[in-house]
Structures are given as C-alpha cells and as structure tokens.
Design a protein around this motif. Structure first.
Motif, PDB file in Angstrom:
ATOM      1  N   GLY A 122     109.440 -28.643 -68.608  1.00  0.00           N
ATOM      2  CA  GLY A 122     110.020 -29.982 -68.500  1.00  0.00           C
ATOM      3  C   GLY A 122     110.213 -30.661 -69.839  1.00  0.00           C
ATOM      4  O   GLY A 122     110.740 -31.765 -69.906  1.00  0.00           O
ATOM      5  N   SER A 123     109.818 -29.987 -70.919  1.00  0.00           N
ATOM      6  CA  SER A 123     109.891 -30.634 -72.240  1.00  0.00           C
ATOM      7  C   SER A 123     111.279 -30.564 -72.861  1.00  0.00           C
ATOM      8  O   SER A 123     111.527 -31.199 -73.878  1.00  0.00           O
ATOM      9  N   ILE A 142     108.068 -15.479 -61.331  1.00  0.00           N
ATOM     10  CA  ILE A 142     107.484 -16.674 -61.926  1.00  0.00           C
ATOM     11  C   ILE A 142     106.554 -17.274 -60.883  1.00  0.00           C
ATOM     12  O   ILE A 142     107.000 -17.819 -59.873  1.00  0.00           O
ATOM     13  N   LYS A 143     105.270 -17.129 -61.115  1.00  0.00           N
ATOM     14  CA  LYS A 143     104.277 -17.572 -60.135  1.00  0.00           C
ATOM     15  C   LYS A 143     104.097 -19.085 -60.165  1.00  0.00           C
ATOM     16  O   LYS A 143     103.871 -19.720 -59.131  1.00  0.00           O
ATOM     17  N   LYS A 144     104.187 -19.645 -61.354  1.00  0.00           N
ATOM     18  CA  LYS A 144     103.977 -21.078 -61.503  1.00  0.00           C
ATOM     19  C   LYS A 144     104.856 -21.597 -62.620  1.00  0.00           C
ATOM     20  O   LYS A 144     105.059 -20.925 -63.627  1.00  0.00           O
ATOM     21  N   ASP A 145     105.403 -22.794 -62.427  1.00  0.00           N
ATOM     22  CA  ASP A 145     106.265 -23.421 -63.423  1.00  0.00           C
ATOM     23  C   ASP A 145     105.859 -24.884 -63.524  1.00  0.00           C
ATOM     24  O   ASP A 145     106.164 -25.687 -62.647  1.00  0.00           O
ATOM     25  N   ASP A 146     105.127 -25.203 -64.565  1.00  0.00           N
ATOM     26  CA  ASP A 146     104.615 -26.554 -64.743  1.00  0.00           C
ATOM     27  C   ASP A 146     105.431 -27.270 -65.814  1.00  0.00           C
ATOM     28  O   ASP A 146     105.628 -26.747 -66.912  1.00  0.00           O
ATOM     29  N   LYS A 147     105.902 -28.439 -65.507  1.00  0.00           N
ATOM     30  CA  LYS A 147     106.763 -29.170 -66.444  1.00  0.00           C
ATOM     31  C   LYS A 147     106.011 -29.668 -67.673  1.00  0.00           C
ATOM     32  O   LYS A 147     106.578 -29.796 -68.749  1.00  0.00           O
TER      33      LYS A 147
END
Length: 205
Positions: A122-123, A142-147
């Motif tokens: 998200g950056s 893609i197991k996890k996508d944190d912004k």
C-alpha cells in the motif's frame, strides 16, 4: 556492504531502487561448556542469497533497467535495524532519489508456508496489482498482502522517511531464532521462484 548497478536511462539513472537483506543473525550462547551457534539459514541467509542472485540477473540484463539498482547487505538488523537506520541517516544516496526499497528477509520456507507474504504494497500505487500479475504467471501463491510497511525488518527506516518499502517473506515457520535454523531445511526451489518474482517486480518498477 553496498553495490550499485547504474541504470541505462540518462535521466532515470539518478533515481534508485534499493534491494536489501540483513546478513546478521542472533549469534551464539553457551550451554555449560558447549557453544550453541544460531546459524540463521532462513533468517537471513535465504534473503542474502536472494539479493546475490537477483543482482546477478539484473547485472546480466542491466540495459533493461532505467533506474539504478542498489544492492545492500545490512548488518545489525537483529539488534534493532542498525545497518538500515544508519544507511538512511547518512544519506549515502539522497533519500529523495530513492523511489523504492525492498527487504528480502526470510524467503526460505515457501512450501511450508504455502505461499509468499508481502508487506507494504500500500506504500505506492499499483504495487499490489503488479505483484499479483507477476505471481500469477510464475504460479507463486501470495498468501498474505499487507498494505502497511513492516516495522520488524529493514523496510522501517525507509518507510519512516516516506520511501515506499516492501518486505518479501515466507513467514516464521522455520525454527525461528533457534539453533536448528539450518541449511538442510530450506526450500531452494521456492527461493529461486521468489528471487525470480522479485527480479521481475524490480524490472517493472
């Protein structure tokens, strides 16, 4: 330890993408007279290997990269992000010229983690979309996508200065911060796939 691959575009070569990994681990302790070494294969020899192989691929195809690439092996991450903090503080490269930072920290457990985790997409604009497109072509889950930018790896000092920063990670499913974090446990095919993913992501950037 810092190396620079100059970009091929006359104007864009004055802008930089940083690809870094910390090469320290937590050291050793004594159990009686026995010295117990924490070898740190996943955390973070896997990431350092990634930087080396990605750097090799970028150099081989350097005419395709408009921006300059900075390859860094940071020290002191485990002691409080010391190396990356000092790099940012010293402004060896003016921070305004750094357009993206990528931290490769623990990428040795793709199969066990059942995918890669991304922190910080998200950056900057379209990072999530670009990552998903590349991952799809490589059949990389893609197991996890944190912004949000990760605070426990070398992305933090860059993010604190407003520089977009992404952490590539396969979780803490290895013997995390234990002496058993050894080379025979690493998923080398997975590391190669992730390194290829980061290479292609860097090329898009």
């Amino acid at each position: 330890v810092i190396g620079i691959i100059e970009g091929s575009d006359p104007n864009l070569k004055n802008e930089y993408i940083v690809i870094g990994a910390h090469y320290d681990h937590v050291g050793y302790h004594f159990k009686g007279k026995e010295k117990i070494v924490f070898k740190g294969a996943d955390d973070n020899a896997s990431g350092v290997d990634g930087v080396i192989e990605i750097g090799r691929a970028i150099y081989k195809n350097r005419e395709q990269f408009g921006r300059s690439i900075v390859l860094i092996a940071f020290d002191g991450e485990e002691s409080g992000l010391i190396g990356s903090t000092q790099f940012v503080k010293d402004e060896i490269i003016p921070l305004v010229q750094i357009k993206l930072m990528m931290s490769i920290d623990m990428i040795g457990m793709l199969s066990k983690n059942k995918g890669i985790e991304l922190y910080g997409t998200g950056s900057f604009t379209d990072a999530k979309l670009i990552a998903e497109q590349i991952a799809s072509t490589l059949q990389l889950p893609i197991k996890k996508d944190d912004k949000g930018i990760a605070n426990r790896t070398d992305t933090k000092p860059f993010g604190d200065k407003g520089i977009p920063a992404i952490h590539f990670f396969t979780g803490t499913v290895s013997p995390y911060h234990k002496p058993e974090d050894d080379a025979n446990l690493l998923d080398y095919d997975g590391m190669a796939k992730i390194s290829n993913f980061i290479y292609k992501f860097s090329l898009q950037m």
